[in-house]
Design a protein around this motif. Structure first.
Motif, PDB file in Angstrom:
ATOM      1  N   PHE A  78       0.837  -1.204   0.000  1.00 21.33           N
ATOM      2  CA  PHE A  78       0.000   0.000   0.000  1.00 21.33           C
ATOM      3  C   PHE A  78       0.870   1.251   0.000  1.00 21.33           C
ATOM      4  O   PHE A  78       0.578   2.221  -0.708  1.00 21.33           O
ATOM      5  CB  PHE A  78      -0.939  -0.002   1.207  1.00 21.33           C
ATOM      6  N   GLU A  79       1.927   1.225   0.795  1.00 22.40           N
ATOM      7  CA  GLU A  79       2.826   2.379   0.848  1.00 22.40           C
ATOM      8  C   GLU A  79       3.489   2.612  -0.502  1.00 22.40           C
ATOM      9  O   GLU A  79       3.689   3.757  -0.930  1.00 22.40           O
ATOM     10  CB  GLU A  79       3.891   2.167   1.928  1.00 22.40           C
ATOM     11  N   ALA A  80       3.828   1.529  -1.197  1.00 25.77           N
ATOM     12  CA  ALA A  80       4.509   1.625  -2.488  1.00 25.77           C
ATOM     13  C   ALA A  80       3.530   1.822  -3.647  1.00 25.77           C
ATOM     14  O   ALA A  80       3.946   1.917  -4.797  1.00 25.77           O
ATOM     15  CB  ALA A  80       5.350   0.366  -2.725  1.00 25.77           C
ATOM     16  N   THR A 129      -7.284  11.837  -7.436  1.00 27.52           N
ATOM     17  CA  THR A 129      -8.302  10.837  -7.741  1.00 27.52           C
ATOM     18  C   THR A 129      -8.621  10.864  -9.231  1.00 27.52           C
ATOM     19  O   THR A 129      -8.935  11.913  -9.784  1.00 27.52           O
ATOM     20  CB  THR A 129      -9.606  11.113  -6.957  1.00 27.52           C
ATOM     21  N   HIS A 130      -8.546   9.704  -9.878  1.00 27.20           N
ATOM     22  CA  HIS A 130      -8.984   9.570 -11.265  1.00 27.20           C
ATOM     23  C   HIS A 130     -10.449   9.132 -11.262  1.00 27.20           C
ATOM     24  O   HIS A 130     -10.857   8.316 -10.417  1.00 27.20           O
ATOM     25  CB  HIS A 130      -8.125   8.533 -11.996  1.00 27.20           C
ATOM     26  N   GLU A 148      -5.394   7.696  -6.335  1.00 24.81           N
ATOM     27  CA  GLU A 148      -3.948   7.483  -6.444  1.00 24.81           C
ATOM     28  C   GLU A 148      -3.271   7.668  -5.092  1.00 24.81           C
ATOM     29  O   GLU A 148      -2.196   7.135  -4.840  1.00 24.81           O
ATOM     30  CB  GLU A 148      -3.362   8.450  -7.471  1.00 24.81           C
ATOM     31  N   THR A 149      -3.907   8.451  -4.240  1.00 26.32           N
ATOM     32  CA  THR A 149      -3.438   8.645  -2.865  1.00 26.32           C
ATOM     33  C   THR A 149      -4.540   8.180  -1.928  1.00 26.32           C
ATOM     34  O   THR A 149      -5.644   7.873  -2.368  1.00 26.32           O
ATOM     35  CB  THR A 149      -3.116  10.131  -2.614  1.00 26.32           C
ATOM     36  N   GLU A 226       0.430   2.323 -13.868  1.00 25.97           N
ATOM     37  CA  GLU A 226       0.663   1.282 -12.880  1.00 25.97           C
ATOM     38  C   GLU A 226      -0.450   1.307 -11.842  1.00 25.97           C
ATOM     39  O   GLU A 226      -1.114   2.320 -11.630  1.00 25.97           O
ATOM     40  CB  GLU A 226       2.027   1.501 -12.205  1.00 25.97           C
ATOM     41  N   PRO A 227      -0.674   0.169 -11.146  1.00 29.37           N
ATOM     42  CA  PRO A 227      -1.678   0.158 -10.079  1.00 29.37           C
ATOM     43  C   PRO A 227      -1.352   1.210  -9.023  1.00 29.37           C
ATOM     44  O   PRO A 227      -0.192   1.519  -8.757  1.00 29.37           O
ATOM     45  CB  PRO A 227      -1.563  -1.265  -9.492  1.00 29.37           C
ATOM     46  N   THR A 228      -2.397   1.750  -8.442  1.00 26.34           N
ATOM     47  CA  THR A 228      -2.228   2.764  -7.412  1.00 26.34           C
ATOM     48  C   THR A 228      -3.012   2.368  -6.183  1.00 26.34           C
ATOM     49  O   THR A 228      -3.969   1.626  -6.244  1.00 26.34           O
ATOM     50  CB  THR A 228      -2.696   4.139  -7.890  1.00 26.34           C
ATOM     51  N   GLY A 229      -2.615   2.898  -5.044  1.00 27.76           N
ATOM     52  CA  GLY A 229      -3.297   2.596  -3.797  1.00 27.76           C
ATOM     53  C   GLY A 229      -4.000   3.798  -3.251  1.00 27.76           C
ATOM     54  O   GLY A 229      -3.670   4.929  -3.559  1.00 27.76           O
ATOM     55  N   GLU A 230      -5.000   3.532  -2.399  1.00 25.34           N
ATOM     56  CA  GLU A 230      -5.715   4.639  -1.781  1.00 25.34           C
ATOM     57  C   GLU A 230      -4.849   5.241  -0.701  1.00 25.34           C
ATOM     58  O   GLU A 230      -4.150   4.539  -0.005  1.00 25.34           O
ATOM     59  CB  GLU A 230      -7.028   4.147  -1.179  1.00 25.34           C
TER      60      GLU A 230
END
Length: 230
Positions: A78-80, A129-130, A148-149, A226-230
């Motif tokens: 998640f951090e990465a 946010t997308h 993305e965040t 690339e995949p992103t995390g909340e």
């Protein structure tokens, strides 16, 4: 309340968290996810631990780690931002445009009278946010959000300020009307793992979404990033 398990292996569980179930014990009392962890051991000695957070009202995919090493690895993912999270939200209005990206930094404010909330602020923490419009019904819009965040209340504030209308039922950033809860659903979660297939689940569309005409799961759009995390 029996929690639906969407994914299970030796390292991870993904449950379909019901709306209204908080992760932590409420100060005023009442049930929380903590009351269900023993039933989610599923033959393991340790209780699973949540890797990330969902608001009390938010339903859908919640990842639990089944041992401390897995918790450390998933938390690092998640951090990465090696995590792909997709949400669906019902916006209280007709959204202009088909898709876009909202970049509004967020900061927390509080007062004795109104409690706390998040606001857009230049000196706040960056938040991106997308979004993609999926469907319009009776003046409401179903929107796919890919954060993305992972700021507190990020999607709720970005809907209000970035799309021009709050989520249906949101009592803090909207008028709280139209639904018994804020209509936000964590519909899909994917966590990559080195040397193993990814942890992945899709949560069924909730009944309160379907009641407003948004009962079909939209196909995810193809994205190159690339995949992103909340």
């Amino acid at each position: 309340m029996e929690l639906e398990i969407l994914f299970e292996d030796g390292e991870a569980l993904i449950i379909n968290k019901p709306a209204g179930l908080p992760l932590d014990q409420p100060r005023a009392g009442g049930r929380s996810l903590e009351d269900h962890l023993e039933t989610l051991t599923l033959g393991f000695q340790r209780q699973p631990a949540p890797v990330h957070r969902l608001d009390r009202d938010t339903s859908g995919c919640l990842l639990l780690a089944r041992n401390p090493k897995a918790l450390k690895r998933f938390s690092a993912a998640f951090e990465a931002r090696a995590v792909a999270k997709r949400y669906l939200g019902v916006v209280n209005g007709v959204v202009e445009g088909e898709e876009g990206t909202i970049g509004l930094s967020l900061s927390k404010i509080s007062s004795a009278a109104d409690g706390w909330r998040m606001i857009a602020a230049k000196k706040g923490k960056p938040a991106i946010t997308h979004w993609r419009k999926v469907k319009e019904v009776n003046g409401l819009t179903l929107v796919e959000f890919r954060p993305e965040t992972g700021r507190t209340h990020q999607i709720r504030v970005h809907a209000q300020l970035g799309l021009g209308a709050a989520l249906v039922g949101d009592p803090i950033y909207g008028d709280g009307e139209g639904a018994a809860r804020t209509l936000l659903h964590a519909v899909e979660l994917t966590v990559e793992r080195e040397g193993k297939p990814p942890v992945h689940a899709i949560a069924p569309i909730p009944a309160d979404f379907a009641a407003l005409g948004f009962g079909e799961e939209p196909a995810p759009a193809s994205h190159d990033e690339e995949p992103t995390g909340e």
